[in-house]
Enzyme design. Structure first.
Site, short mmCIF file in Angstrom:
data_model
loop_
_atom_site.label_atom_id
_atom_site.label_comp_id
_atom_site.label_asym_id
_atom_site.label_seq_id
_atom_site.Cartn_x
_atom_site.Cartn_y
_atom_site.Cartn_z
N GLU A 42 53.42 -2.83 -41.70
CA GLU A 42 52.74 -1.94 -42.66
C GLU A 42 53.19 -0.49 -42.60
O GLU A 42 52.37 0.42 -42.54
CB GLU A 42 51.22 -2.04 -42.47
CG GLU A 42 50.72 -3.46 -42.64
CD GLU A 42 49.21 -3.61 -42.43
OE1 GLU A 42 48.52 -2.61 -42.17
OE2 GLU A 42 48.72 -4.75 -42.54
N ASP B 162 45.66 -15.80 -46.81
CA ASP B 162 44.28 -16.19 -47.09
C ASP B 162 43.96 -15.74 -48.51
O ASP B 162 44.68 -14.93 -49.09
CB ASP B 162 43.26 -15.68 -46.05
CG ASP B 162 43.30 -14.18 -45.79
OD1 ASP B 162 43.78 -13.42 -46.67
OD2 ASP B 162 42.83 -13.75 -44.73
N GLU C 274 50.38 -14.27 -43.30
CA GLU C 274 48.95 -14.07 -43.04
C GLU C 274 48.11 -14.60 -44.21
O GLU C 274 47.10 -14.00 -44.59
CB GLU C 274 48.64 -12.58 -42.80
CG GLU C 274 49.57 -11.93 -41.77
CD GLU C 274 49.17 -10.52 -41.37
OE1 GLU C 274 48.08 -10.04 -41.75
OE2 GLU C 274 49.97 -9.88 -40.65
N HIS D 223 47.59 -11.60 -48.15
CA HIS D 223 46.12 -11.55 -48.19
C HIS D 223 45.75 -11.41 -49.66
O HIS D 223 45.78 -10.32 -50.23
CB HIS D 223 45.61 -10.35 -47.38
CG HIS D 223 45.84 -10.50 -45.91
ND1 HIS D 223 45.22 -11.50 -45.17
CD2 HIS D 223 46.60 -9.81 -45.04
CE1 HIS D 223 45.61 -11.40 -43.90
NE2 HIS D 223 46.45 -10.38 -43.80
N ASN E 165 56.94 -6.66 -41.55
CA ASN E 165 55.79 -7.39 -42.09
C ASN E 165 54.85 -6.44 -42.85
O ASN E 165 54.54 -5.35 -42.36
CB ASN E 165 55.03 -8.00 -40.90
CG ASN E 165 53.97 -9.01 -41.28
OD1 ASN E 165 54.27 -9.99 -41.96
ND2 ASN E 165 52.74 -8.79 -40.83
#
Ligand SMILES: *[C@@H]1O[C@H](CO)[C@@H](O)[C@H](O)[C@H]1NC(C)=O
Ligand SMILES: *[C@@H]1O[C@H](CO)[C@@H](O)[C@H](O)[C@H]1NC(C)=O
Ligand SMILES: *[C@@H]1O[C@H](CO)[C@@H](O)[C@H](O)[C@H]1NC(C)=O
Ligand SMILES: *[C@@H]1O[C@H](CO)[C@@H](O)[C@H](O)[C@H]1NC(C)=O
Ligand SMILES: *[C@@H]1O[C@H](CO)[C@@H](O)[C@H](O)[C@H]1NC(C)=O
Length: 363
Positions: A149, A259, A257, A227, A190
């Site tokens: 990030e 979801d 990641e 996400h 990432n």
């Protein structure tokens, strides 16, 4: 003959195909999950049974145990025990380990934020952190998320302590130190909001991947966190476009990641929308040769990070509190079953080849 056929019919439905087994058949290297093993698997037997089953999850990511606050809570005092819980668990179950992460502005240790730094002293502290952590897990991390990030959504560098004191070269310094400490780990950048074309995707290409390549500093992949929000999730084609942007540069990519949150409670409508989003993300990875795997950010609603961060939202994983599968589980399985590609042409991981036969025989 009749007798053995009826035995077969009795045995067959027990093993419904599971996600890692399907992912391997689709040409991916893994389907995995993040977890805080230490707090959950020890407590809930059903959770432990699912996460330790390699046919379901062939890869684990420590959800928190390798972050700076846990690893180096005071300057030059290292504590690897939280991260070790997950790496040992993965090893015991013969699961790949994605390591996460070495440099991030969040869940950092207070001393990094409080101390007065010069460029020289913070660079030394950064190299010391990356080197000690990567050395501790040397040879165990299939991937390392080296920098996490570092960009804003508008494509500018995030103004972290590292950027402010060292400058954008802190990224190259971290990748270089990680490679020196663990030369066989695949090194990833990432970030989130990379699942459809936008300014941040362009910045990953132009400000991170290309400059590292120009300096001949190893970067092997881009982690797309994914996400997502069910009601405004990217389409499969949007995600495919971005994945190709990355793989065209000669780096691989992965969903790291995944979801898909909804406004709680779960309803047939929002679960149907969620199923489409999970299937699109997974399906994109299946369609793009250089997308090596999919990791969900935990798989059970009660331990998801979502409700704690997004008020009123949740139900973002693949399993309800009672361990019934969300409709999205079938969406992911269908997307994986749709896969036909035959692997990926850059140097291919063959660390768990002996397991492959087992997976092939699964259903
Ligand atoms: C190391 O970390 C573990 C797990 O987070 C914690 O329980 C333990 O107290 C720590 N050890 C030291 C010496 O701080
Ligand atoms: C970046 O953050 C520091 C404080 O950490 C601040 O002093 C500085 O002005 C910020 N720079 C920009 C460009 O916002
Ligand atoms: C990414 O791919 C899209 C679609 O192919 C293309 O239009 C765009 O220019 C690419 N972006 C970069 C930064 O290369
Ligand atoms: C299934 O695969 C085809 C290409 O083989 C692709 O066009 C389609 O979008 C895929 N569907 C899903 C749901 O992944
Ligand atoms: C499990 O929970 C889901 C979601 O609340 C519900 O739809 C389902 O009926 C439950 N299943 C069982 C077996 O209780």
């Amino acid at each position: 003959m009749r007798f053995s056929l009826s035995l077969l019919a009795f045995a067959a439905p027990l093993a419904s195909a599971q996600l890692h087994a399907l992912a391997k058949k689709a040409g991916l290297q893994y389907f995995g999950t993040a977890s805080d093993i230490v707090s959950v698997a020890a407590l809930d037997k059903t959770y432990a049974k699912i996460i330790s089953d390699k046919r379901e999850f062939g890869q684990l990511t420590p959800a928190n145990g390798q972050k700076w606050f846990a690893i180096e809570p005071q300057e030059n005092l290292f504590n690897f025990s939280y991260g070790d819980v997950t790496s040992k668990y993965a090893k015991k179950n013969k699961q790949l380990l994605r390591c996460h992460n070495l440099v991030w502005h969040s869940q950092l240790a207070d001393w990094v934020l409080q101390k007065t730094w010069t460029k020289k002293t913070l660079t030394a502290a950064l190299i010391n952190h990356v080197t000690n952590e990567a050395k501790h897990w040397k040879g165990q991390c299939y991937h390392w998320d080296v920098v996490n990030e570092a960009l804003e959504d508008d494509g500018s560098f995030r103004n972290t302590t590292f950027l402010h004191v060292i400058g954008p070269e802190y990224i190259a310094i971290a990748f270089k130190a990680a490679h020196a400490a663990d030369p066989h780990a695949k090194l990833y950048y990432n970030d989130y909001n990379l699942e459809r074309p936008n300014a941040k995707v362009d910045a990953v290409i132009n400000k991170i991947v290309k400059p590292l390549q120009r300096q001949r500093i190893p970067i092997h992949g881009v982690g797309m966190q994914a996400h997502l929000t069910a009601s405004r999730a990217p389409t499969i084609d949007q995600t495919i476009d971005v994945m190709k942007n990355f793989t065209n540069l000669g780096v691989e990519c992965a969903l790291t990641e995944l979801d898909v949150r909804v406004t709680d409670p779960a309803t047939p409508e929002n679960m149907a929308q969620q199923k489409v989003a999970f299937a699109a993300a997974t399906g994109a990875c299946v369609q793009v040769k250089g997308c090596v795997g999919v990791t969900v950010w935990d798989f059970w609603d009660p331990v998801s990070w979502i409700p704690g961060v997004f008020a009123g939202q949740g139900s973002g994983t693949l399993f309800f509190p009672n361990f019934t599968r969300h409709p999205a589980y079938d969406g992911v399985a269908d997307a994986l079953k749709n896969g036909t590609r035959k692997g990926w042409s850059v140097p291919h991981y063959d660390g768990d080849d002996e397991e492959e036969q087992e997976d092939e025989d699964e259903d």
